[in-house]
Design a protein around this motif. Structure first.
Motif, PDB file in Angstrom:
ATOM      1  N   VAL A   1      -1.331   5.661 -13.588  1.00  0.00           N
ATOM      2  CA  VAL A   1      -2.205   6.426 -12.750  1.00  0.00           C
ATOM      3  C   VAL A   1      -3.508   6.195 -13.611  1.00  0.00           C
ATOM      4  O   VAL A   1      -3.597   6.823 -14.683  1.00  0.00           O
ATOM      5  N   ASP A   2      -4.369   5.808 -12.943  1.00  0.00           N
ATOM      6  CA  ASP A   2      -5.812   5.463 -13.331  1.00  0.00           C
ATOM      7  C   ASP A   2      -5.542   4.573 -14.853  1.00  0.00           C
ATOM      8  O   ASP A   2      -6.238   4.919 -15.848  1.00  0.00           O
TER       9      ASP A   2
ATOM     10  N   THR B   1      -0.967   2.273  -9.842  1.00  0.00           N
ATOM     11  CA  THR B   1      -0.468   1.020  -9.713  1.00  0.00           C
ATOM     12  C   THR B   1       0.828   0.953 -10.496  1.00  0.00           C
ATOM     13  O   THR B   1       1.264   1.854 -11.079  1.00  0.00           O
TER      14      THR B   1
ATOM     15  N   ARG C   1      -0.020  -0.616  -5.057  1.00  0.00           N
ATOM     16  CA  ARG C   1      -1.140   0.129  -5.214  1.00  0.00           C
ATOM     17  C   ARG C   1      -1.394   1.437  -4.202  1.00  0.00           C
ATOM     18  O   ARG C   1      -1.082   1.124  -2.969  1.00  0.00           O
TER      19      ARG C   1
ATOM     20  N   GLN D   1      -4.637  13.550  -9.001  1.00  0.00           N
ATOM     21  CA  GLN D   1      -5.777  12.910  -8.484  1.00  0.00           C
ATOM     22  C   GLN D   1      -5.551  11.483  -9.225  1.00  0.00           C
ATOM     23  O   GLN D   1      -4.804  11.266 -10.280  1.00  0.00           O
ATOM     24  N   GLY D   2      -6.382  10.290  -8.485  1.00  0.00           N
ATOM     25  CA  GLY D   2      -6.354   9.380  -9.295  1.00  0.00           C
ATOM     26  C   GLY D   2      -5.572   8.175  -8.326  1.00  0.00           C
ATOM     27  O   GLY D   2      -5.459   8.359  -6.961  1.00  0.00           O
ATOM     28  N   CYS D   3      -5.598   6.755  -8.946  1.00  0.00           N
ATOM     29  CA  CYS D   3      -5.188   5.605  -8.040  1.00  0.00           C
ATOM     30  C   CYS D   3      -3.836   5.371  -8.970  1.00  0.00           C
ATOM     31  O   CYS D   3      -4.060   5.302 -10.404  1.00  0.00           O
TER      32      CYS D   3
ATOM     33  N   CYS E   1      -4.187   4.912  -3.533  1.00  0.00           N
ATOM     34  CA  CYS E   1      -4.945   6.220  -4.155  1.00  0.00           C
ATOM     35  C   CYS E   1      -4.815   7.556  -3.149  1.00  0.00           C
ATOM     36  O   CYS E   1      -4.631   7.521  -2.131  1.00  0.00           O
TER      37      CYS E   1
ATOM     38  N   GLU F   1       0.836  -1.105  -0.240  1.00  0.00           N
ATOM     39  CA  GLU F   1      -0.051   0.105   0.090  1.00  0.00           C
ATOM     40  C   GLU F   1       0.731   1.209  -0.098  1.00  0.00           C
ATOM     41  O   GLU F   1       1.639   1.409   0.937  1.00  0.00           O
TER      42      GLU F   1
ATOM     43  N   ARG G   1      -6.168  10.199  -1.092  1.00  0.00           N
ATOM     44  CA  ARG G   1      -6.878   9.906   0.002  1.00  0.00           C
ATOM     45  C   ARG G   1      -7.844  11.444  -0.145  1.00  0.00           C
ATOM     46  O   ARG G   1      -7.317  12.275  -0.121  1.00  0.00           O
TER      47      ARG G   1
END
Length: 305
Positions: free
Chosen positions: A263-264, A291, A301, A287-289, A303, A236, A305
Motif C-alpha cells: 500500500v503506497d 499493488t 493495482r 487510503q492510498g494505492c 486506488c 484493476e 476512489r
C-alpha cells in the motif's frame, strides 16, 4: 493490394510486485527469418494498405468478469521503401497513431505522436527503438534490406473487459506519401510463443472505420499471418475504505497473494478476509494505492476512489 486477427489468450508471467506484466506475447519470430530460410519456411512478413488505411489484429485478456487495464502495447514497423531505409521514423512520417477498440465496432486513436524530421522523439507516450539494436535482423524485401522499428505505446490506461476481444492497429502519416508497414509473422514458422495467433487480419480506413476481414495466403503471401504484438497490462482492483480500512472488494479479494501486497509501496501490518472472502481488508490503512499479484502471478493495482 498488400494488406493485411488475432484472438489472444492471456498468458500470465510471474511478476512479483510489478504492477504491470506481459500478458499477451506474440512477439517477433525466433527463427526462419527472410528468404534465406526458403520461401516456404519464411516466417516474417510486413503488411500495408498504402493510402487506404491500416491493417489490424486482435487480442483478448483474461476471463469474463475481470477488469483489466492495458498499460503498454508494443508493435513493430518496417518503413523502408523503394530502396530507402530511413534513419529515423520522423524522416518518413509526420505522425504515428495507435488505434484500438472492441472487435464489434470501429476503432479510435488511443495514442498519437507527432514526429519531427530526423527524430524518433514525438511524445512521452511513444518510445521508438531500432529493432535491429534490440536483436531483430534486417527485413528482406525482395533483396532490399530495411530496419525493423519497435514501437512502445505507453501510459495507455486502456480499460479492457476480461474475456472480450479487442482489435488494434497502427498507422503512420507519410510525409511524401510513404506507406506504413506493420510487421507480422506466420505462427507455425516463428518457433516461439505466438499467443492467440489465428491467421486472421482486419482492414480499416484511416479514420478507424472497419472495412473487411483479411486472411493471408495466395498471391500476396504463401501462408497465414498475424501481426506481432506484446500487450502489457494489470488487473484493476476495486479498492475502497470499508469500516475505516482500505479494502479490496469482489472475487479478486480471495485471489490476491497477501505476501505481495503493498500500500503506497509499504507492506501492510496484516490483512483479514471477510464477507464470504469477497473482501480483503488491511488494518491501519485507510487510503492510498495498492499493488499486488494474484496467486497465478497476474499483477493487480487499485486506488481508493
Amino acid at each position: 493490394m498488400k494488406l493485411v486477427t488475432l484472438f489472444a489468450a492471456a498468458a500470465l508471467a510471474a511478476v512479483g510486485a510489478d504492477p504491470t506484466a506481459l500478458v499477451v506475447d506474440r512477439g517477433l519470430p525466433q527463427a526462419n527469418w527472410n528468404n534465406a530460410a526458403g520461401i516456404a519456411e519464411r516466417s516474417n512478413v510486413r503488411w500495408t494498405l498504402y493510402e487506404q488505411g491500416f491493417v489490424a489484429d486482435e487480442f483478448r485478456l483474461g476471463e469474463p468478469g475481470e477488469k483489466w487495464v492495458v498499460d503498454r502495447i508494443r508493435l513493430w514497423a518496417v518503413p523502408g521503401a523503394k530502396g530507402i531505409d530511413p534513419a529515423t521514423l520522423g524522416d518518413f512520417y509526420s505522425k504515428v497513431q495507435l488505434f484500438a477498440g472492441p472487435a464489434e465496432g470501429d476503432l479510435t486513436a488511443i495514442a498519437t505522436a507527432d514526429l519531427a524530421p530526423g527524430s524518433n522523439a514525438g511524445s512521452a507516450n511513444l518510445r521508438i527503438l531500432d529493432g535491429v539494436m534490440e536483436g531483430a535482423p534486417l527485413y528482406d524485401d525482395f533483396g532490399a534490406h530495411y530496419r525493423i522499428w519497435q514501437l512502445d505505446f505507453e501510459n495507455l490506461q486502456f480499460a479492457a473487459e476480461g474475456g472480450r476481444t479487442y482489435r488494434f492497429g497502427s498507422l503512420g502519416a507519410g510525409r511524401d506519401g510513404q506507406p506504413w508497414f506493420t510487421h507480422g509473422a506466420n505462427a507455425a514458422k516463428s518457433a516461439g510463443r505466438q499467443d492467440g495467433a489465428d491467421g486472421k487480419l482486419f482492414l480499416y480506413d484511416k479514420s478507424g472505420k472497419f472495412a473487411s476481414e483479411f486472411v493471408a495466403g495466395g498471391e500476396t503471401w504463401n501462408k497465414s499471418a498475424d501481426l506481432n504484438v506484446q500487450v502489457f497490462a494489470h488487473l484493476e482492483a476495486d479498492v475502497a475504505v470499508v469500516d475505516g480500512q482500505l479494502t479490496v472488494r469482489g472475487a479478486l479479494a480471495s485471489q490476491i497473494d497477501p505476501s505481495t501486497v503493498r500500500v503506497d509501496g509499504q507492506a501492510p501490518r496484516g490483512f483479514a478476509l471477510r464477507n464470504g472472502n469477497r473482501e480483503m481488508a488491511f488494518p491501519g490503512a485507510a487510503q492510498g494505492c495498492l499493488t499486488a499479484t494474484r496467486f497465478d502471478g497476474a499483477p493487480v493495482r487499485g486506488c481508493v476512489r
